[in-house]
Scaffold this active site. Structure first.
Site, mmCIF file in Angstrom:
data_model
loop_
_atom_site.group_PDB
_atom_site.id
_atom_site.type_symbol
_atom_site.label_atom_id
_atom_site.label_comp_id
_atom_site.label_asym_id
_atom_site.label_seq_id
_atom_site.Cartn_x
_atom_site.Cartn_y
_atom_site.Cartn_z
ATOM 1 N N ASN A 87 36.210 32.682 52.407
ATOM 2 C CA ASN A 87 35.874 31.588 51.492
ATOM 3 C C ASN A 87 37.148 30.764 51.288
ATOM 4 O OD1 ASN A 87 35.214 29.946 49.352
ATOM 5 N ND2 ASN A 87 34.942 31.600 47.858
ATOM 6 N N TRP A 88 37.168 29.607 51.891
ATOM 7 C CA TRP A 88 38.385 28.784 51.839
ATOM 8 C C TRP A 88 38.571 28.089 50.491
ATOM 9 C CZ3 TRP A 88 39.028 25.971 57.285
ATOM 10 C CH2 TRP A 88 39.437 26.928 58.227
ATOM 11 N N LYS A 89 37.565 28.137 49.647
ATOM 12 C CA LYS A 89 37.652 27.491 48.324
ATOM 13 C C LYS A 89 38.104 26.027 48.485
ATOM 14 C CE LYS A 89 38.301 31.998 46.248
ATOM 15 N NZ LYS A 89 38.862 32.814 45.168
ATOM 16 N N HIS A 146 29.442 31.963 42.570
ATOM 17 C CA HIS A 146 30.849 32.395 42.549
ATOM 18 C C HIS A 146 31.397 32.264 41.126
ATOM 19 C CE1 HIS A 146 35.085 32.772 43.362
ATOM 20 N NE2 HIS A 146 34.762 33.276 44.546
ATOM 21 N N GLU A 148 34.158 31.349 40.018
ATOM 22 C CA GLU A 148 34.910 30.119 39.736
ATOM 23 C C GLU A 148 33.974 28.971 39.383
ATOM 24 O OE1 GLU A 148 37.229 30.230 43.306
ATOM 25 O OE2 GLU A 148 38.430 31.862 42.481
ATOM 26 N N GLU A 155 32.345 40.736 43.152
ATOM 27 C CA GLU A 155 33.708 40.232 42.992
ATOM 28 C C GLU A 155 34.115 40.343 41.519
ATOM 29 O OE1 GLU A 155 34.670 37.322 46.477
ATOM 30 O OE2 GLU A 155 33.968 36.184 44.754
ATOM 31 N N GLY A 183 42.310 36.854 43.295
ATOM 32 C CA GLY A 183 43.591 36.157 43.353
ATOM 33 C C GLY A 183 44.707 36.812 42.548
ATOM 34 N N SER A 203 41.073 40.020 46.112
ATOM 35 C CA SER A 203 42.390 40.475 46.587
ATOM 36 C C SER A 203 42.319 41.375 47.818
ATOM 37 C CB SER A 203 43.160 41.174 45.466
ATOM 38 O OG SER A 203 43.454 40.256 44.430
ATOM 39 N N GLY A 243 39.214 35.459 49.939
ATOM 40 C CA GLY A 243 39.717 34.145 49.558
ATOM 41 C C GLY A 243 41.052 33.861 50.230
ATOM 42 N N GLY A 244 42.132 34.060 49.489
ATOM 43 C CA GLY A 244 43.472 33.694 49.954
ATOM 44 C C GLY A 244 43.820 34.176 51.351
HETATM 45 P P1 13P Z 1 40.893 36.347 46.780
HETATM 46 O O1 13P Z 1 40.659 37.083 48.077
HETATM 47 O O2 13P Z 1 41.879 35.224 46.915
HETATM 48 O O3 13P Z 1 41.211 37.304 45.659
HETATM 49 O O4 13P Z 1 39.500 35.635 46.395
HETATM 50 C C1 13P Z 1 38.344 36.375 46.411
HETATM 51 C C2 13P Z 1 37.194 35.456 46.273
HETATM 52 O O5 13P Z 1 36.970 34.883 45.208
HETATM 53 C C3 13P Z 1 36.352 35.210 47.452
HETATM 54 O O6 13P Z 1 35.200 34.529 47.132
#
Ligand code: 13P
Length: 254
Positions: A10-12, A93, A95, A165, A171, A211, A232-233
């Site tokens: 997920n590149w956000k 999600h 966020e 999640e 993150g 993470s 994510g990251g």
């Molecule tokens: P991180 O891997 O950066 O913690 O993010 C997880 C996430 O929210 C994937 O949707």
């Protein structure tokens, strides 16, 4: 882990066309790791370009509007993301729930729109740290899951992936224990069995997200009922993301 693990990046809100080379590199490597299903969810602006760039991996959107079309400035419908090449949509999600006030009810309606447009769903659920400290994590997540599932979902085996999640793990570099992940995934599975019956429910992959990186992936993926990861990251470069894909291809026996 499930028969074919699913690793989704997920590149956000990251990525310009300069990142297409990363998508290409991920796609090329994935062609040699067919044991793992690999996918990317780039931002809307890169959806069509990534779709054109890759051959093997799946491409999906990070969100969609529940409506079909109309006067909704800045919004993007499920039909539009499908037209741009998306085969799945991430809904719910944390966020978006946090930054855009998305309720379970709205998430469920987005799911209806995505299914109607012929896409699969990755439905995210997860508790805050406060809820976990109160001992309410399983009750919260299972209620959130039930309320966020789209009413029109008939075949979860074909159309649904759930991503657990925990909000406090996103993150932050912190992760739950393998035991805690296994327990939560077991609770999620029980809800799905209850709603859809064992035959359908056992085929739904439940991803862990929060993470995940190339160093901890092997251990996290060994947790009970974990069918892959939502990343994510660590999905932003081919090198770090492929480290996770390799870990999924060669799991430790738990
Ligand atoms: P991180 O891997 O950066 O913690 O993010 C997880 C996430 O929210 C994937 O949707």
């Amino acid at each position: 882990m499930a028969a074919r693990p699913y690793i989704v990046g997920n590149w956000k809100m990251n990525g310009t066309r300069a990142m297409l080379s990363q998508a290409r590199a991920i796609d090329r490597a994935a062609q040699n790791m067919m044991k793992v299903e690999v996918a990317l969810a780039p931002p809307f602006t890169l959806l069509h370009a990534v779709h054109r760039e890759v051959e093997q991996i799946g491409v999906g959107a990070q969100d969609c509007h529940p409506g079909a079309d109309g006067a909704c400035t800045g919004d993007v419908s499920a039909t539009m993301v499908a037209d741009a090449g998306a085969k799945f949509v991430i809904i719910g999600h944390s966020e978006r729930r946090r930054d855009h006030g998305e309720s379970d009810e709205l998430v469920a309606r987005k799911g209806v729109a995505a299914l109607q447009a012929g896409m699969r769903l990755i439905l995210c659920v997860g508790e805050t740290e406060e809820t976990r400290d109160d001992g309410q994590a399983e009750a919260f997540v299972t209620a959130q899951l039930k309320a966020s599932l789209p009413a029109t979902l008939e075949s979860p085996a074909e159309s649904l992936t759930v991503a657990y999640e925990p909000v406090w793990a996103i993150g932050t570099g912190r992760t739950p224990t393998v035991e805690d992940i296994g327990a939560m995934h077991g609770a999620i599975r029980a809800v799905l069995v209850d709603l859809y019956g064992a035959e359908e429910a056992t085929q739904v992959r439940i991803l862990y997200g929060g993470s995940v990186n190339a160093d901890n992936a092997r251990e996290l993926l060994s947790a009970k009922e974990v069918g892959g990861a939502l990343v994510g990251g660590a999905s932003l470069t081919a090198e770090s993301f492929l480290g996770i894909v390799v870990a999924a291809a060669e799991p430790v026996e738990s």
